[in-house]
Motif scaffolding. Structure first.
Motif, PDB file in Angstrom:
ATOM      1  N   UNK A   1       0.919  -0.764  -0.131  1.00 12.59           N
ATOM      2  CA  UNK A   1      -0.206  -0.128  -0.201  1.00 12.59           C
ATOM      3  C   UNK A   1       1.080   1.000  -0.088  1.00 12.59           C
ATOM      4  N   UNK A   2       2.259   1.088   0.526  1.00 10.44           N
ATOM      5  CA  UNK A   2       2.727   2.561   0.802  1.00 10.44           C
ATOM      6  C   UNK A   2       3.057   2.673  -0.513  1.00 10.44           C
ATOM      7  N   UNK A   3       3.401   1.284  -1.441  1.00  9.85           N
ATOM      8  CA  UNK A   3       4.059   2.285  -2.829  1.00  9.85           C
ATOM      9  C   UNK A   3       3.153   2.241  -3.472  1.00  9.85           C
ATOM     10  N   UNK A   4       1.700   1.581  -3.646  1.00 11.36           N
ATOM     11  CA  UNK A   4       1.172   1.923  -4.786  1.00 11.36           C
ATOM     12  C   UNK A   4       0.265   3.897  -4.334  1.00 11.36           C
ATOM     13  N   UNK A   5       0.285   3.902  -2.717  1.00  9.70           N
ATOM     14  CA  UNK A   5       0.086   5.214  -2.583  1.00  9.70           C
ATOM     15  C   UNK A   5       1.019   6.539  -2.600  1.00  9.70           C
ATOM     16  N   UNK A   6       2.104   5.672  -3.295  1.00  7.20           N
ATOM     17  CA  UNK A   6       3.343   6.759  -3.359  1.00  7.20           C
ATOM     18  C   UNK A   6       4.366   7.031  -1.961  1.00  7.20           C
ATOM     19  N   UNK A   7       4.100   6.774  -0.439  1.00  9.40           N
ATOM     20  CA  UNK A   7       4.716   6.874   0.769  1.00  9.40           C
ATOM     21  C   UNK A   7       6.128   6.166   0.571  1.00  9.40           C
ATOM     22  N   UNK A   8       5.981   5.399  -0.248  1.00  5.93           N
ATOM     23  CA  UNK A   8       7.729   4.855  -0.695  1.00  5.93           C
ATOM     24  C   UNK A   8       8.230   4.535  -1.974  1.00  5.93           C
ATOM     25  N   UNK A   9       9.060   4.410  -1.992  1.00  5.29           N
ATOM     26  CA  UNK A   9       9.427   4.693  -3.627  1.00  5.29           C
ATOM     27  C   UNK A   9       9.494   3.126  -4.279  1.00  5.29           C
ATOM     28  N   UNK A  10       9.355   2.808  -5.954  1.00 10.21           N
ATOM     29  CA  UNK A  10       9.614   1.410  -6.170  1.00 10.21           C
ATOM     30  C   UNK A  10      10.671   1.359  -6.121  1.00 10.21           C
ATOM     31  N   UNK A  11      12.670   2.096  -5.564  1.00  8.21           N
ATOM     32  CA  UNK A  11      13.849   1.731  -5.452  1.00  8.21           C
ATOM     33  C   UNK A  11      13.764   0.683  -4.659  1.00  8.21           C
ATOM     34  N   UNK A  12      12.660   0.790  -4.095  1.00 12.81           N
ATOM     35  CA  UNK A  12      13.165  -0.803  -2.835  1.00 12.81           C
ATOM     36  C   UNK A  12      13.274  -1.624  -2.592  1.00 12.81           C
ATOM     37  N   UNK A  13      12.565  -2.027  -3.756  1.00 14.24           N
ATOM     38  CA  UNK A  13      12.719  -3.629  -4.697  1.00 14.24           C
ATOM     39  C   UNK A  13      13.650  -4.324  -4.349  1.00 14.24           C
ATOM     40  N   UNK A  14      14.500  -2.782  -5.105  1.00 17.73           N
ATOM     41  CA  UNK A  14      16.080  -3.163  -5.517  1.00 17.73           C
ATOM     42  C   UNK A  14      17.329  -2.999  -4.184  1.00 17.73           C
ATOM     43  N   UNK A  15      16.378  -1.543  -3.367  1.00 15.94           N
ATOM     44  CA  UNK A  15      17.512  -1.359  -2.546  1.00 15.94           C
ATOM     45  C   UNK A  15      18.277  -2.213  -1.378  1.00 15.94           C
ATOM     46  N   UNK A  16      19.390  -2.113  -1.661  1.00 14.79           N
ATOM     47  CA  UNK A  16      20.262  -2.665  -0.316  1.00 14.79           C
ATOM     48  C   UNK A  16      19.823  -2.176   1.295  1.00 14.79           C
ATOM     49  N   UNK A  17      20.640  -1.997   1.654  1.00 12.83           N
ATOM     50  CA  UNK A  17      20.775  -1.261   3.411  1.00 12.83           C
ATOM     51  C   UNK A  17      21.443  -0.389   3.249  1.00 12.83           C
TER      52      UNK A  17
END
Length: 413
Positions: free
Chosen positions: A234-250
């Motif tokens: 939901x955070x991704x769908x609403x733009x509260x978190x970026x799509x980049x998290x799918x490939x983000x390392x810490x």
């Protein structure tokens, strides 16, 4: 103390080690030298190759050796390399006398017959917080003692929140956190960044939300688990978190936060030094559970263990070395050096008295949980792999959170 049953060192054991190490630990390289030929020399292997002979850590090892009446031959390895070297050395009855190893690997080494138990080696773990000690327990036995712990929490940008009209004191559960993200987005800034990459790092970062929903690792398809993954999607769908998290390392998610536009970032104690360099005021908040309170976050950090030796006469000195390394004063000095929270309340209190900014981290560690706790042991890597695959599937839109987790549970079974 007798040598335990024949070492069950298989390709599966090696792959298990590779799967779980390295999430929140240092890296580098080390030599493969084993024991010195002199019986008065004791070997210690650790995952801190960044520390040289002049470091406080190496000096502490030498000090403990002097107090035990022996010389120390120390080798620092990359975390994953250390675990594999420990398995191979055990096959050759050439184990280090003291092995300091990433906590999720303890159960793998224990089940492979590499480590002695605390009942056998007489290490005193009575002062250690039970939730931290659990990471070194398997089959009802304990196989070492933690030297320190780190975990995850939420870093937040005070200016971004202030400009969005968010009072951080209002963020107490998932509903209030999501409301804060909505305000931040409306104010023209970015919400929250984290790592959801398809590796152990992704599982590591998802676990506080998974556990914070009341979910169990043995039931990936539960309604509680679905609610946690739905929160992220939901955070991704609403733009509260970026799509980049799918490939983000810490590391890359931290770099996003350090840019100054994000309100929150999920990350660990190991970023404290970097946090002082970001150029803006930040705070730290334990990750909230779904209905309030602190969620259990996974523990990072190492255990001091004593491997099985063919020469059982070495155990008494090894116990002295391990006891010295985990004494109250030495824990305080070591954990300050490693940016760790101590594993005992006594030393945690000293840390907070010296640096009040550590209080949120101590709170987070007190609520934390080992990834292999609940006697999961070597079952954890398979569960984790299916978890991160489910997270990737849901965040990419390939499957709903429910379908992704149902598939994950089926794969585990």
């Amino acid at each position: 103390m007798q040598r335990s049953s024949r070492l069950r060192l298989t390709a599966a054991a090696l792959s298990t080690v590779v799967a779980v190490v390295g999430t929140a630990c240092s890296s580098g390289s080390g030599s493969t030298d084993a024991k010195g030929a002199d019986s008065g020399t004791y070997t210690i292997w650790d995952p801190y190759p960044q520390f040289d002979k002049a470091s406080a850590w190496t000096k502490l090892l030498d000090k403990c050796g002097t107090e035990a009446g022996v010389k120390i031959k120390r080798t620092g390895f990359d975390t994953s390399d250390l675990s594999n070297k420990a398995l191979l050395a055990a096959q050759q009855d050439n184990s280090a006398d003291v092995l300091i190893v990433d906590n999720p690997v303890v159960s793998t080494l224990a089940e492979a017959g590499v480590l002695t138990t605390t009942d056998d080696n007489k290490l005193d773990t009575s002062k250690v917080d039970p939730n931290l000690l659990a990471a070194g327990q398997s089959g009802g036995k304990t196989y070492g003692t933690p030297i320190g712990a780190n975990t995850l929490a939420l870093y937040y940008n005070k200016k971004v929140l202030k400009d969005a009209g968010v009072d951080i004191a209002s963020v107490k559960d998932w509903t209030s956190l999501t409301a804060a993200l909505e305000k931040v987005k409306k104010a023209g800034k970015k919400g929250i960044t984290f790592s959801a990459i398809g590796t152990e790092e992704g599982s590591f970062q998802f676990l506080p939300w998974f556990w914070g929903a009341g979910a169990k690792l043995t039931e990936l398809g539960s309604a509680q688990a679905v609610s946690a993954l739905t929160l992220w999607t939901d955070w991704l769908k609403k733009g509260y978190a970026p799509n980049s998290v799918i490939n983000n390392t810490q590391t890359t998610s931290w770099q996003e936060f350090a840019g100054g536009d994000y309100a929150f970032a999920e990350n660990g104690t190991w970023q404290l030094a970097n946090a002082e360099k970001v150029g803006f005021d930040y705070g730290i908040l334990p990750i909230p559970a779904s209905g309030g309170g602190n969620a259990a976050a996974p523990t990072g950090g190492e255990f001091v263990t004593i491997p099985v030796q063919g020469d059982t006469g070495r155990y008494a000195t090894s116990q002295k070395l391990a006891t010295c390394l985990t004494s109250t004063q030495n824990l305080y000095d070591t954990d300050t050096t490693l940016s760790y929270v101590a594993p005992t309340s006594e030393v945690q209190d000293k840390q907070v008295a010296s640096n009040p900014a550590l209080k949120p981290w101590v709170d987070a560690v007190k609520a934390a949980k080992g990834r292999t706790s609940d006697d999961l042991g070597t079952k954890y890597p398979k569960i984790s792999e299916q978890m991160w695959k489910a997270v990737q599937s849901a965040l990419s839109g390939a499957a709903s959170p429910k379908d992704a987790l149902t598939t994950a549970q089926s794969a585990v079974k």
